[in-house]
Design a protein around this motif. Structure first.
Motif, PDB file in Angstrom:
ATOM      1  N   GLU A 195     -13.568 -45.626  -1.461  1.00  0.00           N
ATOM      2  CA  GLU A 195     -13.596 -44.497  -2.383  1.00  0.00           C
ATOM      3  C   GLU A 195     -12.307 -44.525  -3.189  1.00  0.00           C
ATOM      4  O   GLU A 195     -11.383 -45.251  -2.857  1.00  0.00           O
ATOM      5  N   GLU A 196     -12.241 -43.721  -4.220  1.00  0.00           N
ATOM      6  CA  GLU A 196     -11.064 -43.716  -5.089  1.00  0.00           C
ATOM      7  C   GLU A 196      -9.772 -43.402  -4.338  1.00  0.00           C
ATOM      8  O   GLU A 196      -8.734 -43.988  -4.579  1.00  0.00           O
ATOM      9  N   SER A 197      -9.835 -42.475  -3.400  1.00  0.00           N
ATOM     10  CA  SER A 197      -8.628 -42.056  -2.697  1.00  0.00           C
ATOM     11  C   SER A 197      -8.583 -42.553  -1.254  1.00  0.00           C
ATOM     12  O   SER A 197      -8.019 -41.913  -0.384  1.00  0.00           O
ATOM     13  N   GLY A 198      -9.194 -43.673  -0.972  1.00  0.00           N
ATOM     14  CA  GLY A 198      -9.203 -44.221   0.387  1.00  0.00           C
ATOM     15  C   GLY A 198     -10.566 -44.782   0.735  1.00  0.00           C
ATOM     16  O   GLY A 198     -11.188 -45.462  -0.072  1.00  0.00           O
ATOM     17  N   SER A 199     -11.016 -44.466   1.930  1.00  0.00           N
ATOM     18  CA  SER A 199     -12.299 -44.984   2.410  1.00  0.00           C
ATOM     19  C   SER A 199     -12.938 -43.980   3.350  1.00  0.00           C
ATOM     20  O   SER A 199     -12.278 -43.074   3.853  1.00  0.00           O
ATOM     21  N   THR A 200     -14.222 -44.177   3.609  1.00  0.00           N
ATOM     22  CA  THR A 200     -14.934 -43.388   4.614  1.00  0.00           C
ATOM     23  C   THR A 200     -15.443 -44.344   5.685  1.00  0.00           C
ATOM     24  O   THR A 200     -16.090 -45.346   5.379  1.00  0.00           O
ATOM     25  N   ILE A 201     -15.127 -44.010   6.931  1.00  0.00           N
ATOM     26  CA  ILE A 201     -15.625 -44.773   8.082  1.00  0.00           C
ATOM     27  C   ILE A 201     -16.850 -44.040   8.601  1.00  0.00           C
ATOM     28  O   ILE A 201     -16.828 -42.825   8.804  1.00  0.00           O
ATOM     29  N   ILE A 202     -17.917 -44.789   8.800  1.00  0.00           N
ATOM     30  CA  ILE A 202     -19.193 -44.191   9.211  1.00  0.00           C
ATOM     31  C   ILE A 202     -19.616 -44.762  10.558  1.00  0.00           C
ATOM     32  O   ILE A 202     -19.690 -45.985  10.727  1.00  0.00           O
ATOM     33  N   ASP A 203     -19.869 -43.876  11.510  1.00  0.00           N
ATOM     34  CA  ASP A 203     -20.504 -44.250  12.773  1.00  0.00           C
ATOM     35  C   ASP A 203     -21.920 -43.710  12.700  1.00  0.00           C
ATOM     36  O   ASP A 203     -22.130 -42.497  12.648  1.00  0.00           O
ATOM     37  N   ASP A 204     -22.895 -44.607  12.670  1.00  0.00           N
ATOM     38  CA  ASP A 204     -24.305 -44.238  12.563  1.00  0.00           C
ATOM     39  C   ASP A 204     -25.020 -44.851  13.767  1.00  0.00           C
ATOM     40  O   ASP A 204     -25.228 -46.065  13.816  1.00  0.00           O
ATOM     41  N   ILE A 205     -25.347 -43.999  14.729  1.00  0.00           N
ATOM     42  CA  ILE A 205     -25.873 -44.463  16.012  1.00  0.00           C
ATOM     43  C   ILE A 205     -27.317 -44.028  16.171  1.00  0.00           C
ATOM     44  O   ILE A 205     -27.665 -42.865  15.913  1.00  0.00           O
ATOM     45  N   THR A 206     -28.157 -44.941  16.618  1.00  0.00           N
ATOM     46  CA  THR A 206     -29.527 -44.635  17.007  1.00  0.00           C
ATOM     47  C   THR A 206     -29.656 -45.015  18.474  1.00  0.00           C
ATOM     48  O   THR A 206     -29.295 -46.137  18.846  1.00  0.00           O
ATOM     49  N   PHE A 207     -30.139 -44.077  19.292  1.00  0.00           N
ATOM     50  CA  PHE A 207     -30.254 -44.353  20.726  1.00  0.00           C
ATOM     51  C   PHE A 207     -31.526 -43.738  21.285  1.00  0.00           C
ATOM     52  O   PHE A 207     -32.123 -42.850  20.686  1.00  0.00           O
ATOM     53  N   SER A 208     -31.898 -44.231  22.453  1.00  0.00           N
ATOM     54  CA  SER A 208     -33.015 -43.647  23.187  1.00  0.00           C
ATOM     55  C   SER A 208     -32.734 -43.769  24.677  1.00  0.00           C
ATOM     56  O   SER A 208     -32.249 -44.800  25.144  1.00  0.00           O
ATOM     57  N   THR A 209     -33.057 -42.702  25.398  1.00  0.00           N
ATOM     58  CA  THR A 209     -32.954 -42.724  26.856  1.00  0.00           C
ATOM     59  C   THR A 209     -34.306 -43.023  27.492  1.00  0.00           C
ATOM     60  O   THR A 209     -34.385 -43.245  28.691  1.00  0.00           O
ATOM     61  N   GLY A 210     -35.331 -42.968  26.690  1.00  0.00           N
ATOM     62  CA  GLY A 210     -36.683 -43.207  27.190  1.00  0.00           C
ATOM     63  C   GLY A 210     -37.580 -41.989  27.109  1.00  0.00           C
ATOM     64  O   GLY A 210     -38.793 -42.113  27.080  1.00  0.00           O
ATOM     65  N   THR A 211     -36.961 -40.785  27.084  1.00  0.00           N
ATOM     66  CA  THR A 211     -37.756 -39.563  26.942  1.00  0.00           C
ATOM     67  C   THR A 211     -37.047 -38.617  25.980  1.00  0.00           C
ATOM     68  O   THR A 211     -35.819 -38.618  25.877  1.00  0.00           O
ATOM     69  N   ILE A 212     -37.816 -37.807  25.304  1.00  0.00           N
ATOM     70  CA  ILE A 212     -37.243 -36.854  24.347  1.00  0.00           C
ATOM     71  C   ILE A 212     -36.342 -35.846  25.064  1.00  0.00           C
ATOM     72  O   ILE A 212     -35.265 -35.509  24.574  1.00  0.00           O
ATOM     73  N   LEU A 213     -36.764 -35.389  26.232  1.00  0.00           N
ATOM     74  CA  LEU A 213     -35.971 -34.404  26.973  1.00  0.00           C
ATOM     75  C   LEU A 213     -34.592 -34.964  27.335  1.00  0.00           C
ATOM     76  O   LEU A 213     -33.569 -34.320  27.103  1.00  0.00           O
ATOM     77  N   SER A 214     -34.553 -36.180  27.868  1.00  0.00           N
ATOM     78  CA  SER A 214     -33.247 -36.752  28.229  1.00  0.00           C
ATOM     79  C   SER A 214     -32.449 -37.140  26.975  1.00  0.00           C
ATOM     80  O   SER A 214     -31.216 -37.100  26.992  1.00  0.00           O
ATOM     81  N   ASP A 215     -33.125 -37.479  25.877  1.00  0.00           N
ATOM     82  CA  ASP A 215     -32.417 -37.694  24.603  1.00  0.00           C
ATOM     83  C   ASP A 215     -31.678 -36.427  24.195  1.00  0.00           C
ATOM     84  O   ASP A 215     -30.525 -36.475  23.768  1.00  0.00           O
ATOM     85  N   LEU A 216     -32.365 -35.286  24.321  1.00  0.00           N
ATOM     86  CA  LEU A 216     -31.760 -34.003  23.946  1.00  0.00           C
ATOM     87  C   LEU A 216     -30.569 -33.649  24.844  1.00  0.00           C
ATOM     88  O   LEU A 216     -29.590 -33.063  24.381  1.00  0.00           O
ATOM     89  N   VAL A 217     -30.638 -34.026  26.100  1.00  0.00           N
ATOM     90  CA  VAL A 217     -29.519 -33.798  27.023  1.00  0.00           C
ATOM     91  C   VAL A 217     -28.345 -34.703  26.670  1.00  0.00           C
ATOM     92  O   VAL A 217     -27.185 -34.273  26.670  1.00  0.00           O
ATOM     93  N   MET A 218     -28.625 -35.950  26.342  1.00  0.00           N
ATOM     94  CA  MET A 218     -27.563 -36.926  26.043  1.00  0.00           C
ATOM     95  C   MET A 218     -26.933 -36.721  24.669  1.00  0.00           C
ATOM     96  O   MET A 218     -25.773 -37.081  24.466  1.00  0.00           O
ATOM     97  N   TYR A 219     -27.688 -36.150  23.736  1.00  0.00           N
ATOM     98  CA  TYR A 219     -27.209 -36.010  22.362  1.00  0.00           C
ATOM     99  C   TYR A 219     -25.824 -35.357  22.271  1.00  0.00           C
ATOM    100  O   TYR A 219     -24.909 -35.923  21.680  1.00  0.00           O
ATOM    101  N   PRO A 220     -25.615 -34.163  22.838  1.00  0.00           N
ATOM    102  CA  PRO A 220     -24.286 -33.545  22.689  1.00  0.00           C
ATOM    103  C   PRO A 220     -23.181 -34.342  23.386  1.00  0.00           C
ATOM    104  O   PRO A 220     -22.035 -34.355  22.919  1.00  0.00           O
ATOM    105  N   LEU A 221     -23.498 -35.009  24.469  1.00  0.00           N
ATOM    106  CA  LEU A 221     -22.503 -35.820  25.170  1.00  0.00           C
ATOM    107  C   LEU A 221     -22.075 -37.009  24.312  1.00  0.00           C
ATOM    108  O   LEU A 221     -20.877 -37.287  24.155  1.00  0.00           O
TER     109      LEU A 221
END
Length: 146
Positions: A101-127
């Motif tokens: 960018e004009e005044s530096g840069s942006t570092i992006i962490d873009d993560i896609t993950f799966s635990t195997g179930t939506i419920l455990s994904d929701l538990v792991m998300y905030p962690l």
């Protein structure tokens, strides 16, 4: 599930690429779980990173492979994919990006993950979100404008 965190820093694209070292990698790890770095080849396609996560009562190995690296005059990206993951993860893809960018840069962490179930994904998300949010002040300090 997907986590995306963007961090604006004062350094140039070239400085950031040069700074993505084993030392930076180690500093980005939060206090828990403690991480032992077994192998760090770098950030180029074909490189591997192997970690041992210590959960006090048990340890887990995490092995990722860099499957892609792309660089232009205004961006640098590399992607690591989990090859061997801790028992609580079934899929892992981490797209690391840096955009000039004009005044530096942006570092992006873009993560896609799966635990195997939506419920455990929701538990792991905030962690997992917290683990990557931990990186923001480290990126800012490491890549502040000199």
């Amino acid at each position: 599930m997907r986590i995306q965190i963007r961090t604006k820093v004062g350094a140039s694209l070239k400085e950031i690429k040069k700074g993505f070292t084993e030392d930076l990698f180690l500093s980005l790890n939060p206090p828990f779980p403690p991480v032992k770095l077994k192998q760090f080849d770098g950030c180029s396609a074909g490189d591997e990173v192997i970690l041992e996560l210590n959960f006090l009562l048990f340890k887990q190995v995490w092995k990722s492979e860099i499957v892609e690296e792309t660089e232009t005059e205004v961006s640098w990206h590399f992607i690591d994919v989990g090859v061997k993951l801790p028992f609580f993860l079934k899929k892992w893809k981490h797209h690391h990006g840096v955009e000039h960018e004009e005044s530096g840069s942006t570092i992006i962490d873009d993560i896609t993950f799966s635990t195997g179930t939506i419920l455990s994904d929701l538990v792991m998300y905030p962690l997992l979100y917290g683990q990557f949010l931990y990186r923001k002040p480290i990126y800012k300090k490491t890549f502040e404008k000199t």
